[in-house]
Scaffold this motif. Structure first.
Motif, short mmCIF file in Angstrom:
data_model
loop_
_atom_site.label_atom_id
_atom_site.label_comp_id
_atom_site.label_asym_id
_atom_site.label_seq_id
_atom_site.Cartn_x
_atom_site.Cartn_y
_atom_site.Cartn_z
N ARG A 1 -43.45 27.38 42.54
CA ARG A 1 -44.47 27.60 41.50
C ARG A 1 -43.85 28.29 40.28
NH1 ARG A 1 -49.26 29.00 45.22
NH2 ARG A 1 -50.63 27.20 44.95
N GLY A 2 -43.00 29.26 40.54
CA GLY A 2 -42.35 29.95 39.43
C GLY A 2 -41.48 29.00 38.63
N ARG A 3 -40.76 28.12 39.29
CA ARG A 3 -39.93 27.14 38.59
C ARG A 3 -40.77 26.14 37.81
NH1 ARG A 3 -36.17 25.01 43.22
NH2 ARG A 3 -35.65 23.46 41.63
N ILE A 4 -41.92 25.77 38.36
CA ILE A 4 -42.82 24.87 37.63
C ILE A 4 -43.29 25.53 36.35
CG2 ILE A 4 -45.10 23.78 37.68
CD1 ILE A 4 -44.61 23.24 40.69
N ARG A 5 -43.65 26.81 36.43
CA ARG A 5 -44.09 27.52 35.22
C ARG A 5 -42.97 27.60 34.18
NH1 ARG A 5 -46.99 30.70 39.09
NH2 ARG A 5 -45.27 32.21 39.22
N GLU A 6 -41.73 27.75 34.66
CA GLU A 6 -40.60 27.78 33.72
C GLU A 6 -40.46 26.43 33.01
OE1 GLU A 6 -37.04 28.89 35.74
OE2 GLU A 6 -37.84 30.82 36.44
N ILE A 7 -40.61 25.34 33.75
CA ILE A 7 -40.53 24.00 33.15
C ILE A 7 -41.64 23.82 32.13
CG2 ILE A 7 -40.83 21.54 33.64
CD1 ILE A 7 -39.38 22.05 36.32
N GLU A 8 -42.85 24.24 32.49
CA GLU A 8 -43.97 24.12 31.55
C GLU A 8 -43.71 24.92 30.27
OE1 GLU A 8 -48.07 23.54 33.82
OE2 GLU A 8 -46.94 25.25 34.62
N ALA A 9 -43.14 26.10 30.43
CA ALA A 9 -42.84 26.92 29.25
C ALA A 9 -41.81 26.23 28.36
CB ALA A 9 -42.33 28.29 29.70
#
Length: 229
Positions: free
Chosen positions: A8-16
């Motif tokens: 989930r944290g990596r997904i948020r990084e990609i979205e950012a």
């Protein structure tokens, strides 16, 4: 931190990175490979996050889009238009009208069949969009990855049959001009052969056939799913 929380944290990084315009290819493909390897329950938990990031990445291309239900209504409308053209072709024995009707019907049949099968399998859709001249439906990618492998393969195989079936149906209408029937038969055979070719190429690890990537076709994606770890 659990594996799901880490993803989930990596997904948020990609979205950012997508939001600020600094995203570069690589992290998403790596993340998807890891999500695929998770148990079904974990994939279902991550489905909303995966869908949100997938939609953000896809929208960078700027394809014209409408709501998924609007897209379905437009596809059904295209089927009705195709029938009007076919009837006109029968009444006037016009090659142009009958072939136009066949092509419109074949174009609409592909997404209608694939979306219908996908919905039955549990795949959901975010929106419809136009890719060149071909209408497509953007699946909620998280719901797709949450399905078992066999369902993902069936989903892509469903995308190979709509257009050939529509063309075969038109080719069997004796009231349609003979030239149109022959053209529809030829197109159906070519499309089936092409999908088989992309499926086999993907199954044996090919990335492209000529200039075309196997991943842009339903047959190719079915092969890629079978080959994936």
């Amino acid at each position: 931190m659990s594996e799901v929380d880490g993803l989930r944290g990596r997904i948020r990084e990609i979205e950012a990175r997508v939001e600020d315009g600094t995203y570069r290819p690589g992290p998403w493909a790596a993340l998807v490979r890891e999500v695929r390897a998770l148990p079904g329950a974990s994939r279902r938990v991550l489905a909303p996050d995966v869908t949100r990031a997938s939609d953000a990445l896809h929208r960078r291309a700027g394809h014209p889009e409408v709501g998924a239900w609007v897209g379905l209504v437009l596809e059904v409308g295209a089927v009705l238009v195709s029938l009007v053209l076919l009837i006109g072709g029968v009444d006037t024995q016009s090659r142009a009208l009958s072939l136009g009707g066949a092509l419109v019907l074949g174009t609409a049949a592909q997404p209608l069949v694939k979306v219908s099968v996908g919905t039955l399998l549990g795949v959901r859709y975010s929106y419809a969009f136009l890719r060149v001249f071909e209408p497509r439906f953007k699946m909620r990618y998280g719901t797709y990855l949450a399905r078992p492998r066999w369902a993902r393969v069936v989903y892509h195989l469903a995308g190979t049959i709509g257009t050939p079936l529509a063309l075969w149906w038109v080719s069997g209408l004796q009231s349609i001009p003979a030239w149109t029937r022959s053209a529809c038969t030829l197109l159906a055979v070519v499309l089936v052969a092409a999908n088989v070719g992309f499926f086999v190429a993907a199954l044996f690890g090919a990335k492209k056939i000529g200039p075309l990537r196997v991943a842009i076709t339903s047959g190719g994606n079915a092969g890629l799913e079978l080959r994936a770890p």
